[in-house]
Write an enzyme that holds these catalytic residues in place. Structure first.
Site, short mmCIF file in Angstrom:
data_model
loop_
_atom_site.label_atom_id
_atom_site.label_comp_id
_atom_site.label_asym_id
_atom_site.label_seq_id
_atom_site.Cartn_x
_atom_site.Cartn_y
_atom_site.Cartn_z
N HIS A 1 57.00 18.73 20.25
CA HIS A 1 57.28 17.88 19.19
C HIS A 1 57.67 16.54 19.71
O HIS A 1 57.99 16.46 20.66
CB HIS A 1 57.94 18.58 18.29
CG HIS A 1 59.73 18.50 18.44
ND1 HIS A 1 60.58 18.97 17.72
CD2 HIS A 1 60.24 18.37 19.60
CE1 HIS A 1 61.84 18.92 18.28
NE2 HIS A 1 61.62 18.86 19.44
N CYS B 1 64.54 12.60 22.38
CA CYS B 1 63.90 13.42 21.46
C CYS B 1 62.46 12.52 20.81
O CYS B 1 61.51 13.11 20.27
CB CYS B 1 64.47 14.08 20.47
SG CYS B 1 65.67 15.34 21.00
N HIS C 1 57.77 16.42 23.77
CA HIS C 1 58.49 17.32 24.81
C HIS C 1 58.52 18.61 24.16
O HIS C 1 57.89 18.82 22.82
CB HIS C 1 59.77 16.93 25.14
CG HIS C 1 60.72 16.78 23.85
ND1 HIS C 1 60.77 15.88 23.13
CD2 HIS C 1 61.58 17.77 23.44
CE1 HIS C 1 61.79 16.18 21.91
NE2 HIS C 1 62.05 17.46 22.24
N HIS D 1 59.87 22.94 23.21
CA HIS D 1 61.09 23.85 23.59
C HIS D 1 60.67 25.33 23.56
O HIS D 1 59.46 25.73 23.29
CB HIS D 1 61.82 23.44 22.26
CG HIS D 1 62.58 22.15 22.21
ND1 HIS D 1 63.75 21.89 22.78
CD2 HIS D 1 62.42 21.31 21.31
CE1 HIS D 1 64.41 20.69 22.57
NE2 HIS D 1 63.49 20.21 21.49
N ASP E 1 52.95 28.94 18.07
CA ASP E 1 53.14 29.09 19.47
C ASP E 1 52.19 28.32 20.09
O ASP E 1 50.71 28.01 19.93
CB ASP E 1 52.97 30.49 19.78
CG ASP E 1 53.62 30.87 21.40
OD1 ASP E 1 54.46 30.31 21.68
OD2 ASP E 1 52.69 31.94 21.84
N HIS E 2 52.52 27.55 21.25
CA HIS E 2 51.93 26.52 21.98
C HIS E 2 51.03 25.43 21.25
O HIS E 2 50.08 24.94 21.36
CB HIS E 2 50.99 27.36 22.88
CG HIS E 2 51.60 27.87 23.96
ND1 HIS E 2 52.22 29.25 23.94
CD2 HIS E 2 51.81 27.74 25.42
CE1 HIS E 2 52.67 29.54 25.06
NE2 HIS E 2 52.49 28.73 25.71
N GLU F 1 66.91 26.19 19.27
CA GLU F 1 65.94 25.36 19.74
C GLU F 1 66.15 25.14 21.17
O GLU F 1 65.30 24.88 22.16
CB GLU F 1 66.21 24.03 19.21
CG GLU F 1 65.15 22.90 19.35
CD GLU F 1 65.28 21.74 18.61
OE1 GLU F 1 64.25 21.31 17.85
OE2 GLU F 1 65.97 20.86 18.67
NI NI Z 1 63.29 18.48 20.75
#
Ligand code: NI
Length: 137
Positions: free
Chosen positions: A16, A35, A41, A43, A81-82, A126
């Protein structure tokens, strides 16, 4: 009948970028720090799904947690996911993909969708240190 809370933990990885539409990259950096990096990036998220119910005298279960896993995968994990939460996930459209917004949208996906079990809490980790909890309130 005793009422017991049972929890299934599921895992997904997603990318995100936190940025408010209408703000410049500099303003977003001020607000969200790293962020808001334009390239985004990722998580490794853990989601704890807690449901409450009476213990079935025949099975000894509130709900089979394997079933909870299947339902959460179908409604949530398969979509995120992904994925890139900013662009790939239809039900995240229109919100900044913070953990707070994500957990509320996940609640909407799961509530009433758990074979009659009552959803009472979602905890979304997260990072190892940052967790948000939503109880539908
Ligand atoms: Ni983040």
């Amino acid at each position: 009948m005793p009422t017991v809370r049972v929890t299934r933990k599921v895992h997904f990885s997603a990318g995100h970028r936190l940025a408010r539409p209408g703000l410049s990259d500099e303003e977003n950096r001020e607000l969200y720090g790293a962020c808001s990096n334009p390239a985004g990036h990722g998580h490794n998220y853990d989601l704890e799904v807690t449901v409450r119910g009476e213990v079935d005298p025949d099975t000894g279960y509130v709900i089979d947690l394997k079933r909870v896993k299947e339902l959460v995968h179908r409604a949530v994990v398969d979509d995120v996911d992904h994925a890139n939460l900013n662009v790939d996930v239809e039900w995240m459209e229109g919100v900044i993909p913070t953990a707070e917004n994500l957990v509320v949208r996940i609640w909407d996906r799961l509530e009433g969708n758990l074979d009659g079990a009552e959803l009472v809490s979602l905890k979304l980790w997260e990072t190892e240190r940052n967790m948000v909890e939503y109880r539908g309130e």
